[in-house]
Scaffold this active site. Structure first.
Site, PDB file in Angstrom:
ATOM      1  N   HIS A 199       0.792  -1.221   0.000  1.00 24.79           N
ATOM      2  CA  HIS A 199       0.000   0.000   0.000  1.00 24.79           C
ATOM      3  C   HIS A 199       0.826   1.274   0.000  1.00 24.79           C
ATOM      4  O   HIS A 199       0.266   2.361   0.151  1.00 24.79           O
ATOM      5  CB  HIS A 199      -0.916   0.037   1.223  1.00 24.79           C
ATOM      6  CG  HIS A 199      -2.065  -0.914   1.135  1.00 24.79           C
ATOM      7  ND1 HIS A 199      -3.280  -0.560   0.588  1.00 24.79           N
ATOM      8  CD2 HIS A 199      -2.192  -2.200   1.511  1.00 24.79           C
ATOM      9  CE1 HIS A 199      -4.097  -1.597   0.648  1.00 24.79           C
ATOM     10  NE2 HIS A 199      -3.467  -2.613   1.203  1.00 24.79           N
TER      11      HIS A 199
ATOM     12  N   LYS B 112       0.160  14.383   1.342  1.00 22.94           N
ATOM     13  CA  LYS B 112      -1.152  14.664   0.751  1.00 22.94           C
ATOM     14  C   LYS B 112      -1.339  16.159   0.475  1.00 22.94           C
ATOM     15  O   LYS B 112      -2.271  16.562  -0.207  1.00 22.94           O
ATOM     16  CB  LYS B 112      -2.263  14.129   1.657  1.00 22.94           C
ATOM     17  CG  LYS B 112      -2.324  12.585   1.719  1.00 22.94           C
ATOM     18  CD  LYS B 112      -3.416  12.121   2.666  1.00 22.94           C
ATOM     19  CE  LYS B 112      -3.512  10.621   2.839  1.00 22.94           C
ATOM     20  NZ  LYS B 112      -4.257   9.942   1.762  1.00 22.94           N
TER      21      LYS B 112
ATOM     22  N   LYS C 122     -14.645   8.088  -4.611  1.00 20.50           N
ATOM     23  CA  LYS C 122     -15.937   8.375  -3.962  1.00 20.50           C
ATOM     24  C   LYS C 122     -16.464   9.734  -4.400  1.00 20.50           C
ATOM     25  O   LYS C 122     -17.656   9.899  -4.644  1.00 20.50           O
ATOM     26  CB  LYS C 122     -15.777   8.360  -2.439  1.00 20.50           C
ATOM     27  CG  LYS C 122     -15.395   7.017  -1.857  1.00 20.50           C
ATOM     28  CD  LYS C 122     -15.033   7.164  -0.369  1.00 20.50           C
ATOM     29  CE  LYS C 122     -14.197   6.012   0.116  1.00 20.50           C
ATOM     30  NZ  LYS C 122     -13.514   6.320   1.406  1.00 20.50           N
TER      31      LYS C 122
HETATM   32  C1  LIG Z   1     -12.252   6.790   1.685  1.00 16.12           C
HETATM   33  C2  LIG Z   1     -11.824   7.121   3.044  1.00 16.12           C
HETATM   34  C3  LIG Z   1     -10.467   7.363   3.314  1.00 16.12           C
HETATM   35  C4  LIG Z   1      -9.404   7.352   2.239  1.00 16.12           C
HETATM   36  O1  LIG Z   1      -9.332   8.632   1.646  1.00 16.12           O
HETATM   37  P1  LIG Z   1      -8.109   9.023   0.678  1.00 16.12           P
HETATM   38  O2  LIG Z   1      -8.533  10.350   0.124  1.00 16.12           O
HETATM   39  O3  LIG Z   1      -8.050   7.977  -0.384  1.00 16.12           O
HETATM   40  O4  LIG Z   1      -6.902   9.110   1.500  1.00 16.12           O
HETATM   41  C5  LIG Z   1     -10.099   7.665   4.606  1.00 16.12           C
HETATM   42  N1  LIG Z   1     -11.014   7.745   5.592  1.00 16.12           N
HETATM   43  C6  LIG Z   1     -12.326   7.541   5.369  1.00 16.12           C
HETATM   44  C7  LIG Z   1     -13.295   7.658   6.497  1.00 16.12           C
HETATM   45  C8  LIG Z   1     -12.778   7.219   4.097  1.00 16.12           C
HETATM   46  O5  LIG Z   1     -14.079   6.994   3.891  1.00 16.12           O
END
Ligand SMILES: *Cc1c(COP(=O)(O)O)cnc(C)c1O
Length: 833
Positions: free
Chosen positions: A377, A574, A680
């Site tokens: 990962h 990030k 998402k």
């Molecule tokens: C999807 C999700 C993540 C991952 O987010 P990234 O932008 O890919 O780092 C982290 N925490 C929660 C609660 C999520 O739903």
């Protein structure tokens, strides 16, 4: 050597079974009546004094009833068919709430909603009383949760194994702009979604020493003088969507062997009566709140071994109960390691097979390498776990011997293929001899697995080219890619009922289970009436988010503004800080009347920082200081607002994603393995502003270059710039706008009462080399943001692009991901009940 077959289940007639189940399902009470019954018989209350929590529990019991027969039936069917199973080992499962998701997957959400309405309750209201199951940090844990949902939905016989932490991810509050960590006591009230299974308890050993005993079969290795901890399983049902399948998630809890010493207690030695319990039970007490970096604590290794040993024993018990020939083990068992956290399983499986079941080493090793696969990962070398040999020798003496033997045979093989390449041998050895002696868990996972995968195309290519280049040479073909995905059940249907309804109206139902159907919405991008309806859905979701933000932070925001959203763990790579640089740039431009297009914007941040990651916590504080200055400045706050939404978790994400217009995916190219937040957001109709990093690359391929805002250095450009000698000062001196922004942070513009508060942030950007190249990407980012603001003026063009994003997200369903793992890595087929 053959296994002893202890039990054979009488094969029941299939049609009888399904008929019986059918009848059982028909026996379910109508939901309104079931709710009343549970309030009386499970909660012990009447309507007049039931609290909202009582109603939540009542609803949960009612939904659970609908799960139970399918769950029992699924387990029996797998047993009868003796199917091959996938075991997904993960130290994290970031599940969130279960009530609405279970009702949705079982197909009873409308009835439940109606039933509750009949007794004066609203499903959305009572669902909020369920605490999130936050047994994970972020993306990695959420991926595991999406995967178990997809495996059940696709009828893949699978079990998830993990730890039932007493305390999950800490609850974040913001006090005086700063993150405060509060314990997450999620089990304070009864957890209706778990069933304790004491009959499947097993023992896990720690410490002690190894005796080498000569017997007629050769040398046996006896682990003696060890301590023992009891592993108690709690099973959580995982219902598939639109199927009878309900898979199992088995979470282990640590219990002391010496429950309670009555003799001590009776003598008044209350302390002594519970002695020993404490140490054992701390193992499953709390999730390590750490993302991407590795803390090296002994308790963490204990957690890893604890759940791996219990799971391995469980897997082998199940196998030996129904199978006689050890050589068929890989035909019945596929084990996926979610990162290196469970990679001690490679050694534990050898320990079980050789020491407990008395298989010959070579035969056992063949079986191991046919069963295991490992998912990486991260590309960051500092995130790769290692454990000191001394710690290992103390805690798991037999496993250290096993690892030495695995390493010995591996290095011999390498030496045969690459004679005399001692550099190579040192680099790939499972034992790192360069920083003291340490066990490299990633190397153990790679050597013990038949397949190693990255989680997005770019990431997998970089793994082969950089981090694991040596291994790729040694094991050509072992490395592959499986791009991550997200479950459309939770992240579209459940999080965004309005968009789901709109889509269903135009393309019918079915996309929940087959996301490729969503492409049928594409032609509607050119339909003005549809675009209007799509905008109305977005507006309603933004209003829902605005209301929540008011409730959580007291900040009023306008749902007509552009909602610019960056929600994820707070980490330097990030680059939330790059986003802050843009916010301050906008602030300066608005203050001085230098904006050509007026696009009111609300910049929303959410995310937790690891408690020990001081700089990440400073970034949170800076965001809050900047927010408070901007939000209180009447000269700008009609144009710009900044929100830090506290305690980012799955249930918060379900409100934040549908309310986003702009998705910030701005990590330095080559640092984010995949990302799933990016998927998402796009699925919920946000446009992405992002770098060519992780799965952004594939999102761009899917949606088309013209429907995404890509900016910044590419991975090769990052490497080149660093190789040539990157100097952030060059950018600082040549860009007056950038200089002004950094000077404001450094001079205490946002922290008047403590001017030097953000000196460390300025130092990382200027004096410490700006490792993540924020300054190098700043100008391109600002230009891209200007384009975003301009496009938002043209709502028709914006909606068109957003609709195309939604329509082109099929690839990012975790069903596609799981189908890929099943076919190419696990070699398991769906098993339909
Ligand atoms: C999807 C999700 C993540 C991952 O987010 P990234 O932008 O890919 O780092 C982290 N925490 C929660 C609660 C999520 O739903």
């Amino acid at each position: 050597m053959t296994a002893n077959v202890k039990k054979t289940r009488k094969k029941t007639d299939q049609s009888d079974t399904s008929q019986a189940v059918e009848e059982f399902l028909l026996e379910q009470l109508p939901i309104p009546q079931a709710l009343r019954n549970h309030l009386t018989f499970s909660i012990g209350k009447s309507n007049s004094w039931a609290t909202t929590r009582d109603w939540y529990q009542t609803a949960a019991f009612t939904v659970r009833d609908h799960l139970m027969s399918r769950w029992v039936n699924t387990r029996d069917a797998y047993r009868d068919a003796n199917t091959k199973r996938v075991y997904y080992l993960s130290l994290e499962f970031l599940i969130g709430r279960m009530l609405s998701n279970a009702a949705l997957n079982l197909g009873i959400a409308p009835e439940l909603s109606d039933g509750l309405q009949q007794i004066g309750q609203k499903l959305e209201g009572i669902a909020e009383l369920e605490p999130d199951a936050a047994l994970g940090n972020g993306g990695l844990g959420r991926l595991a949760a999406c995967f178990v949902d997809s495996m059940a939905t696709m009828d893949i016989p699978a079990t998830g194994y993990g730890i039932r932490y007493d305390y999950g991810m800490f609850r974040q509050t913001i006090e005086h702009g700063q993150q405060k960590e509060n314990p997450d006591n999620w089990l304070r009230y009864q957890n209706i979604w778990e069933v304790q299974r004491p009959e499947h308890t097993c023992e896990v050993k720690f410490y002690g020493r190894v005796l080498h005993v000569h017997t007629e079969h050769g040398i046996e290795h006896h682990w003696v003088d060890h301590e023992t901890v009891v592993a108690m399983p709690y099973d959580v049902p995982v219902p598939g969507y639109g199927t009878q399948t309900v898979n199992n998630l088995r979470l282990w809890s640590a219990k002391a062997t010496n429950e309670f010493d009555l003799a001590h207690f009776n003598e008044g030695n209350y302390e002594k009566s519970v002695e020993g319990r404490h140490g054992a039970e701390t193992i499953s007490q709390v999730l390590y709140p750490n993302d991407t970096s590795e803390s090296g604590k002994a308790l963490r290794l204990k957690q890893q071994y604890f759940f791996v040993s219990a799971s391995t024993q469980d897997i082998l018990h199940r196998f030996t109960n129904y199978n006689a020939d050890w050589d068929t083990l890989p035909e019945k068992v596929a084990i996926q390691l979610n990162d290196t956290h469970p990679s001690i399983a490679v050694a534990e499986m050898m320990h079980q097979l050789v020491d407990h079941y008395h298989l010959q080493w070579d035969r056992a090793w063949k079986l191991v390498t046919k069963m295991f696969a490992y998912t990486n990962h991260t590309l960051m070398p500092e995130a790769l776990e290692t454990w000191s040999v001394e710690l290992f020798a103390q805690l798991l003496p037999r496993h250290l011997d096993i690892i030495y033997e695995i390493n010995h045979q591996f290095l011999q093989m390498v030496n045969q293929h690459f004679p005399g390449d001692t550099g190579l041998l040192q680099r790939v050895s499972i034992i790192d001899e360069t920083h003291g002696r340490r066990v490299r868990m990633a190397h153990l996972a790679i050597v013990g697995s038949h397949t190693v995968n990255g989680v997005a195309e770019l990431h997998s290519e970089l793994l082969k080219a950089t981090l694991f280049a040596d291994f790729n040479k040694i094991y050509p073909g072992k490395f592959t890619n499986v791009t991550n995905g997200i479950t459309p059940r939770r992240w579209l249907n459940q999080a965004n009922p309005l968009l789901t309804e709109l889509l269903t109206k135009h393309i019918g139902t079915g996309f929940q289970k087959d996301l490729s159907l969503i492409k049928k919405i594409e032609p509607f991008a050119d339909n003005a009436a549809f675009r209007k309806a799509f905008r109305e859905v977005k507006k309603a979701n933004k209003q829902r988010l605005a209301d929540k933000i008011m409730q959580k932070t007291g900040i009023a925001i306008d749902a007509d503004a552009l909602f610019d959203v960056q929600i994820k763990r707070i980490h330097e790579y990030k680059r939330q800080l790059l986003n802050v640089l843009h916010v301050i740039t906008l602030y300066n431009r608005i203050r001085t009347g230098q904006v050509s297009v007026h696009t009111p914007r609300v910049v929303i941040f959410a995310g937790k920082a690891a408690p020990g990651y001081w700089l990440a916590k400073q970034i949170i504080r800076l965001i809050n200081d900047v927010a408070s200055m901007i939000n209180h400045d009447p000269a700008v706050n009609h144009q710009l607002k900044v929100v830090f939404y506290p305690n980012y978790e799955v249930s918060a994400a379900e409100i934040l994603f549908p309310g986003a217009d702009l998705s910030e995916q701005i990590s330095t190219a080559g640092t984010e393995a995949s990302g799933t937040g990016n998927m998402k957001m796009a699925l919920n109709g946000a446009l992405t502003i992002g770098t060519l990093d992780g799965a952004n690359v594939e999102i761009k391929e899917e949606v088309g270059d013209e429907n995404i805002f890509i900016f910044g250095l590419t991975t090769p450009e990052v490497a080149k710039l660093k190789a040539e000698g990157y100097n952030p000062w060059d950018y600082y001196h040549s860009n007056p706008e950038l200089k002004q922004v950094i000077d404001m942070i450094g001079s205490g513009f946002f922290s008047v009462e403590e001017p030097a508060r953000y000196q460390a942030i300025v130092d990382t950007l200027l004096h410490k080399g700006d490792q993540y190249l924020l300054l190098a990407d700043y100008a391109a980012y600002i230009t891209a943001q200007d384009k975003v603001a301009a496009l938002y003026q043209d709502q028709e063009a914006w909606s068109r692009m957003a609709i195309l994003n939604v329509a082109r997200m099929a690839k990012f369903s975790s069903d596609r991901t799981i189908a890929d793992y099943a076919a190419r890595i696990w070699q398991v087929s769906p098993f339909k009940l």
